[in-house]
Design an enzyme around this catalytic site. Structure first.
Site, PDB file in Angstrom:
ATOM      1  N   SER A 196      26.874  21.130   4.833  1.00  0.00           N
ATOM      2  CA  SER A 196      25.702  22.134   5.797  1.00  0.00           C
ATOM      3  C   SER A 196      24.551  22.709   5.129  1.00  0.00           C
ATOM      4  CB  SER A 196      26.781  23.294   6.475  1.00  0.00           C
ATOM      5  OG  SER A 196      27.530  22.839   7.471  1.00  0.00           O
ATOM      6  N   LYS A 235      21.292  21.410   6.458  1.00  0.00           N
ATOM      7  CA  LYS A 235      20.710  21.976   7.561  1.00  0.00           C
ATOM      8  C   LYS A 235      19.259  22.601   7.546  1.00  0.00           C
ATOM      9  CE  LYS A 235      25.304  22.117   9.704  1.00  0.00           C
ATOM     10  NZ  LYS A 235      26.654  22.887  10.036  1.00  0.00           N
ATOM     11  N   TYR A 267      22.788  12.471  10.721  1.00  0.00           N
ATOM     12  CA  TYR A 267      23.107  14.066  10.518  1.00  0.00           C
ATOM     13  C   TYR A 267      24.464  13.783   9.225  1.00  0.00           C
ATOM     14  CZ  TYR A 267      26.298  17.926  10.880  1.00  0.00           C
ATOM     15  OH  TYR A 267      27.070  18.996  10.515  1.00  0.00           O
TER      16      TYR A 267
HETATM   17  N1  LIG Z   1      30.131  23.614   7.425  1.00  0.00           N
HETATM   18  C1  LIG Z   1      29.820  22.577   6.901  1.00  0.00           C
HETATM   19  O1  LIG Z   1      29.589  22.128   5.720  1.00  0.00           O
HETATM   20  C2  LIG Z   1      30.213  21.089   7.861  1.00  0.00           C
HETATM   21  C3  LIG Z   1      29.544  19.884   7.489  1.00  0.00           C
HETATM   22  C4  LIG Z   1      30.272  18.519   7.839  1.00  0.00           C
HETATM   23  N2  LIG Z   1      29.739  17.282   7.568  1.00  0.00           N
HETATM   24  C5  LIG Z   1      30.613  18.630   9.227  1.00  0.00           C
HETATM   25  O2  LIG Z   1      29.729  18.305  10.267  1.00  0.00           O
HETATM   26  O3  LIG Z   1      31.685  18.943   9.807  1.00  0.00           O
END
Ligand SMILES: NC(=O)CC[C@H](N)C(=O)O
Length: 310
Positions: A70, A73, A194
């Protein structure tokens, strides 16, 4: 508690904190909902700081790579906003703080829009807004991570990517719900981007450099000002502060008080505005999906040097 002057920070300081917090991994759990992540060594731990003038301090398993998950992001947000403009991106999602887990999405049924770009729904949408066909948007994210860290060797893990792609049905569900709502216009290549961005592999030092970048108006740790943009840094850090640690963000703002972004790979990047970047890694997570030992190392450093914004 007596606080120390930041000029006294050394690798010794970091390793002392790391040793104190090392055993926290026993109280958490390595993420295994993405099967490949479950194979990580729960005992691995690293702590990095990029301080004034880009000076680097490291402790622990400095060469250990892990997937940024994440944390990617914030890079995607920066690129989407610089291409489309902030108004166009936030027309499709909110600036809301988070009291919900990262994979929450039932509000898509009611308001139709993701809460913010830090939770999965908003992040999947953000990546879909980056221009280019096929894997082009992902390559832009990868290039930006390489630029910020000045590390051309950074790449993504094919095995983690494949693992996410084959098990990420919940993310796929969000993608199609947003496509149904007219927020996403492309095909599943966009969801793939993603998954790929989440699988980018780096070290705690790389994360500290990312934290430093956003803490310093998007100027790189070596002073390169190619992407200098104070407004962008404000936007990204404000989202990190209100939603970067998911439903723990509010309590985290009370205890740590700094813009931070976690990933289920066990990394956390922290920006100390105008001052420094912190990167931690320990794959054992708490119930919110945040690194447990990582959180405690950040907390101890923040207390020792009085780094909270508040
Ligand atoms: N909180 C995270 O790091 C989530 C990322 C993970 N790749 C997901 O989409 O579930």
């Amino acid at each position: 508690q007596q606080t120390a002057d930041i000029s006294t920070l050394s690798e010794k300081t970091l390793s002392t904190i790391l040793e104190k917090d090392r055993t926290y991994y026993t109280q958490g759990k390595v993420a295994d909902y993405i099967p490949e992540l479950g194979k990580m060594d729960a005992k691995a731990i690293a702590f990095s700081v990029v301080g004034k003038d880009g000076k680097i301090f490291n402790a622990g398993d400095v060469h250990q790579k892990f997937t940024m998950q994440s944390i990617s992001k914030i890079i995607a947000l920066m690129i989407a906003v610089s291409e489309k403009g902030e108004a166009n991106v936030f027309d499709k999602m909110g600036y809301f703080g988070s009291d919900k887990p990262f994979n929450y999405f039932s509000n898509l049924e009611t308001t139709g829009k993701p809460l913010n770009p830090m939770m999965n729904a908003g992040a999947i949408l953000t990546t879909s807004l980056i221009s280019g066909d096929g894997e082009k948007p992902f390559l832009k994210i990868l290039d930006m991570v390489r630029f910020i860290t000045k590390n051309k060797t950074i790449d993504y893990s094919k095995t983690v990517y494949e693992s996410e792609k084959s098990t990420g049905h919940r993310n796929r569900g969000m993608f199609y719900l947003m496509k149904n709502n007219g927020l996403i216009s492309g095909n599943e290549d966009q969801l793939d981007n993603y998954f790929r961005q989440c699988s980018i592999e780096l070290t705690a030092e790389d994360l500290a450099k990312i934290g430093y970048f956003f803490a310093n108006h998007c100027v790189r740790f070596d002073g390169d000002a190619t992407y200098k943009n104070a407004e962008m840094a404000k936007l990204v850090q404000s989202q990190m502060l209100v939603a970067g640690m998911y439903e723990f963000s509010g309590e985290y703002a009370r205890t740590v008080g700094l813009p931070s972004k976690s990933g289920v790979g066990g990394g956390i990047t922290v920006s100390v505005p105008g001052r420094m970047g912190i990167g931690v890694f320990s794959p054992s997570l708490d119930q919110h999906g945040n690194s447990l030992a990582g959180y405690h190392m950040i907390l101890d450093l923040v207390k020792q040097y009085n780094l909270s914004l508040f």
